[in-house]
Design a protein around this motif. Structure first.
Motif, PDB file in Angstrom:
ATOM      1  N   ASN A   1      33.254   2.980  77.576  1.00  0.00           N
ATOM      2  CA  ASN A   1      31.816   3.277  77.570  1.00  0.00           C
ATOM      3  C   ASN A   1      31.139   2.466  76.468  1.00  0.00           C
ATOM      4  OD1 ASN A   1      29.296   4.561  77.958  1.00  0.00           O
ATOM      5  ND2 ASN A   1      30.293   6.510  78.406  1.00  0.00           N
ATOM      6  N   ILE A   2      29.863   2.148  76.674  1.00  0.00           N
ATOM      7  CA  ILE A   2      29.095   1.529  75.597  1.00  0.00           C
ATOM      8  C   ILE A   2      28.491   2.577  74.677  1.00  0.00           C
ATOM      9  CG2 ILE A   2      28.442  -0.699  76.605  1.00  0.00           C
ATOM     10  CD1 ILE A   2      25.826   0.737  77.540  1.00  0.00           C
ATOM     11  N   SER A   3      28.658   3.841  75.021  1.00  0.00           N
ATOM     12  CA  SER A   3      28.039   4.910  74.235  1.00  0.00           C
ATOM     13  C   SER A   3      29.095   5.657  73.426  1.00  0.00           C
ATOM     14  CB  SER A   3      27.321   5.888  75.179  1.00  0.00           C
ATOM     15  OG  SER A   3      27.050   7.093  74.498  1.00  0.00           O
TER      16      SER A   3
ATOM     17  N   VAL B   1      25.916  20.174  81.875  1.00  0.00           N
ATOM     18  CA  VAL B   1      26.183  19.176  82.918  1.00  0.00           C
ATOM     19  C   VAL B   1      27.106  18.123  82.327  1.00  0.00           C
ATOM     20  CG1 VAL B   1      25.170  17.394  84.371  1.00  0.00           C
ATOM     21  CG2 VAL B   1      23.971  19.550  84.024  1.00  0.00           C
ATOM     22  N   ARG B   2      28.300  17.999  82.883  1.00  0.00           N
ATOM     23  CA  ARG B   2      29.254  17.015  82.350  1.00  0.00           C
ATOM     24  C   ARG B   2      29.465  15.842  83.296  1.00  0.00           C
ATOM     25  NH1 ARG B   2      31.663  18.968  77.742  1.00  0.00           N
ATOM     26  NH2 ARG B   2      32.990  17.138  77.775  1.00  0.00           N
ATOM     27  N   LEU B   3      29.156  16.042  84.581  1.00  0.00           N
ATOM     28  CA  LEU B   3      29.226  14.920  85.522  1.00  0.00           C
ATOM     29  C   LEU B   3      27.835  14.330  85.608  1.00  0.00           C
ATOM     30  CD1 LEU B   3      31.191  16.153  88.679  1.00  0.00           C
ATOM     31  CD2 LEU B   3      31.974  14.590  86.907  1.00  0.00           C
TER      32      LEU B   3
ATOM     33  N   ALA C   1      33.078  -0.355  74.582  1.00  0.00           N
ATOM     34  CA  ALA C   1      32.863  -1.740  75.027  1.00  0.00           C
ATOM     35  C   ALA C   1      32.036  -1.721  76.303  1.00  0.00           C
ATOM     36  CB  ALA C   1      34.207  -2.415  75.301  1.00  0.00           C
ATOM     37  N   SER C   2      31.566  -2.933  76.661  1.00  0.00           N
ATOM     38  CA  SER C   2      30.866  -3.083  77.938  1.00  0.00           C
ATOM     39  C   SER C   2      31.876  -3.393  79.031  1.00  0.00           C
ATOM     40  CB  SER C   2      29.867  -4.240  77.853  1.00  0.00           C
ATOM     41  OG  SER C   2      29.378  -4.531  79.160  1.00  0.00           O
ATOM     42  N   PHE C   3      31.582  -2.928  80.248  1.00  0.00           N
ATOM     43  CA  PHE C   3      32.462  -3.278  81.360  1.00  0.00           C
ATOM     44  C   PHE C   3      32.320  -4.749  81.759  1.00  0.00           C
ATOM     45  CE2 PHE C   3      29.243  -0.316  83.584  1.00  0.00           C
ATOM     46  CZ  PHE C   3      28.307  -1.314  83.808  1.00  0.00           C
ATOM     47  N   ASP C   4      31.432  -5.470  81.089  1.00  0.00           N
ATOM     48  CA  ASP C   4      31.353  -6.921  81.311  1.00  0.00           C
ATOM     49  C   ASP C   4      32.267  -7.692  80.368  1.00  0.00           C
ATOM     50  OD1 ASP C   4      29.519  -6.631  83.307  1.00  0.00           O
ATOM     51  OD2 ASP C   4      27.783  -6.864  81.992  1.00  0.00           O
TER      52      ASP C   4
ATOM     53  N   GLY D   1      32.453   2.895  82.336  1.00  0.00           N
ATOM     54  CA  GLY D   1      31.179   3.626  82.265  1.00  0.00           C
ATOM     55  C   GLY D   1      31.467   5.106  82.490  1.00  0.00           C
ATOM     56  N   CYS D   2      32.349   5.655  81.633  1.00  0.00           N
ATOM     57  CA  CYS D   2      33.013   6.943  81.915  1.00  0.00           C
ATOM     58  C   CYS D   2      32.155   8.167  81.650  1.00  0.00           C
ATOM     59  CB  CYS D   2      34.284   7.034  81.080  1.00  0.00           C
ATOM     60  SG  CYS D   2      33.923   7.095  79.292  1.00  0.00           S
ATOM     61  N   GLY D   3      30.919   8.012  81.123  1.00  0.00           N
ATOM     62  CA  GLY D   3      30.163   9.205  80.722  1.00  0.00           C
ATOM     63  C   GLY D   3      30.929   9.952  79.647  1.00  0.00           C
ATOM     64  N   VAL D   4      31.089  11.268  79.823  1.00  0.00           N
ATOM     65  CA  VAL D   4      31.848  12.054  78.845  1.00  0.00           C
ATOM     66  C   VAL D   4      33.271  12.289  79.337  1.00  0.00           C
ATOM     67  CG1 VAL D   4      29.784  13.089  77.848  1.00  0.00           C
ATOM     68  CG2 VAL D   4      30.959  14.262  79.737  1.00  0.00           C
TER      69      VAL D   4
ATOM     70  N   CYS E   1      25.814   0.595  88.900  1.00  0.00           N
ATOM     71  CA  CYS E   1      24.357   0.518  89.107  1.00  0.00           C
ATOM     72  C   CYS E   1      23.653   0.051  87.826  1.00  0.00           C
ATOM     73  CB  CYS E   1      23.788   1.853  89.580  1.00  0.00           C
ATOM     74  SG  CYS E   1      24.102   3.222  88.455  1.00  0.00           S
ATOM     75  N   HIS E   2      24.316   0.223  86.669  1.00  0.00           N
ATOM     76  CA  HIS E   2      23.720  -0.198  85.397  1.00  0.00           C
ATOM     77  C   HIS E   2      24.089  -1.633  85.013  1.00  0.00           C
ATOM     78  CE1 HIS E   2      22.212   3.804  84.597  1.00  0.00           C
ATOM     79  NE2 HIS E   2      23.406   4.313  84.837  1.00  0.00           N
ATOM     80  N   ALA E   3      24.895  -2.300  85.835  1.00  0.00           N
ATOM     81  CA  ALA E   3      25.325  -3.658  85.493  1.00  0.00           C
ATOM     82  C   ALA E   3      24.131  -4.610  85.499  1.00  0.00           C
ATOM     83  CB  ALA E   3      26.380  -4.132  86.484  1.00  0.00           C
TER      84      ALA E   3
HETATM   85  C1  SAM Z   1      25.069   7.728  85.164  1.00  0.00           C
HETATM   86  S1  SAM Z   1      26.269   7.655  83.888  1.00  0.00           S
HETATM   87  C2  SAM Z   1      27.776   8.050  84.793  1.00  0.00           C
HETATM   88  C3  SAM Z   1      28.829   8.522  83.855  1.00  0.00           C
HETATM   89  C4  SAM Z   1      30.210   8.846  84.436  1.00  0.00           C
HETATM   90  N1  SAM Z   1      30.812   7.719  85.132  1.00  0.00           N
HETATM   91  C5  SAM Z   1      30.224  10.043  85.320  1.00  0.00           C
HETATM   92  O1  SAM Z   1      30.696   9.900  86.447  1.00  0.00           O
HETATM   93  O2  SAM Z   1      29.775  11.126  84.903  1.00  0.00           O
HETATM   94  C6  SAM Z   1      26.418   5.880  83.594  1.00  0.00           C
HETATM   95  C7  SAM Z   1      27.455   5.544  82.540  1.00  0.00           C
HETATM   96  O3  SAM Z   1      27.634   4.135  82.449  1.00  0.00           O
HETATM   97  C8  SAM Z   1      27.679   3.770  81.073  1.00  0.00           C
HETATM   98  N2  SAM Z   1      27.322   2.341  80.994  1.00  0.00           N
HETATM   99  C9  SAM Z   1      26.143   1.753  81.307  1.00  0.00           C
HETATM  100  N3  SAM Z   1      26.212   0.423  81.131  1.00  0.00           N
HETATM  101  C10 SAM Z   1      27.477   0.154  80.701  1.00  0.00           C
HETATM  102  C11 SAM Z   1      28.170  -1.037  80.352  1.00  0.00           C
HETATM  103  N4  SAM Z   1      27.579  -2.242  80.413  1.00  0.00           N
HETATM  104  N5  SAM Z   1      29.455  -0.938  79.973  1.00  0.00           N
HETATM  105  C12 SAM Z   1      30.062   0.269  79.902  1.00  0.00           C
HETATM  106  N6  SAM Z   1      29.463   1.439  80.218  1.00  0.00           N
HETATM  107  C13 SAM Z   1      28.183   1.381  80.612  1.00  0.00           C
HETATM  108  C14 SAM Z   1      26.725   4.725  80.416  1.00  0.00           C
HETATM  109  O4  SAM Z   1      26.886   4.825  79.025  1.00  0.00           O
HETATM  110  C15 SAM Z   1      27.102   6.009  81.158  1.00  0.00           C
HETATM  111  O5  SAM Z   1      28.238   6.593  80.601  1.00  0.00           O
END
Ligand code: SAM
Length: 233
Positions: free
Chosen positions: A82-84, A24-26, A100-103, A59-62, A122-124
């Protein structure tokens, strides 16, 4: 509530397992089409970026959304944020990365033509802070794409506890974005054709309880081009 660092640690531990072992990549709750490529094409149609646009995937995931969008539109230039680090390590080559954080986005004002948040805002911790930062890095008239949950009823108690995320009625998202100088272009509530998160979790009762009262939402916002976000009075 977990700190962002804790959150990143959990994601770092979980994501390679999901991506490599489960394919699962998305990292999306719902899919809007049968294939990942068609699903991302729908999101790209909503954003409708101009030729050669510079797009921040916040928050790009992979990086799978950006990869599939670039396949469809090779003229687009994606930056992955991404923060990860573990997720960035799994991202496609050829796209600049920001850990980095999107903040607190480490790029100058007006660096991008579009910013997208796919299941990410949603994670903000504070949506207004996140929207202000998106507005800062957008050029005037630049667009924000949000693909996420919209809350129709209920509250965020279980969602926040189990997924470290929140979902708001679309009007609240629109009004919060407007405070940051991001005006509504359109909002849609598409019918999902698949629920990959449910398959990943494998526990329908738990899924139904945690995600009770939310539905998929696509929202497009545009930075007000009559104001300079960075200007002092
Ligand atoms: C549910 S995943 C969605 C990933 C991706 N956007 C996708 O469409 O597959 C949430 C993503 O937001 C990132 N994330 C969460 N809080 C973040 C923050 N404060 N700054 C940057 N990225 C963040 C997570 O590490 C993760 O990659």
């Amino acid at each position: 509530m977990l700190s962002i660092a804790d959150h990143a640690c959990i994601l770092d531990a979980a994501t390679p397992h999901i991506v490599i072992e489960r394919g699962v990549r998305l990292l999306h709750i719902w899919k809007l089409a049968e294939t990942d490529a068609e699903h991302c094409a729908i999101l790209l149609d909503h954003l409708n970026p101009p030729p050669g646009a510079r797009i921040l995937d916040a928050g790009c995931g992979v990086g799978e959304v950006a990869r599939l969008m670039r396949e469809q539109r090779p003229d687009l230039h994606f930056t992955l944020l991404n923060i990860s680090q573990a997720q960035l390590d799994l991202a496609p080559a050829g796209m600049p990365q920001l850990l980095a954080s999107f903040d607190d986005i480490p790029t100058p004002d007006e660096s991008f033509d579009a910013v997208m948040f796919n299941h990410a805002i949603c994670h903000a911790a504070d949506w207004l802070t996140t929207f202000r930062e998106a507005a800062r890095v957008l050029r005037p008239g630049g667009r924000v794409l949000i693909y996420d949950m919209e809350r129709q009823h209920g509250d965020n108690h279980l969602l926040a506890h189990h997924t470290h995320s929140t979902a708001w009625p679309w009007q609240q998202t629109r009004d919060t974005a407007a405070l940051a100088g991001l005006d509504l272009v359109g909002v849609w509530f598409p019918e999902p054709v698949d629920t990959p998160l449910l398959r990943l979790m494998g526990d329908e009762a738990f899924y139904t309880t945690v995600f009770n009262g939310v539905r998929p939402m696509v929202m497009v916002l545009a930075r007000d081009d009559s104001t300079n976000q960075g200007a002092q009075p």
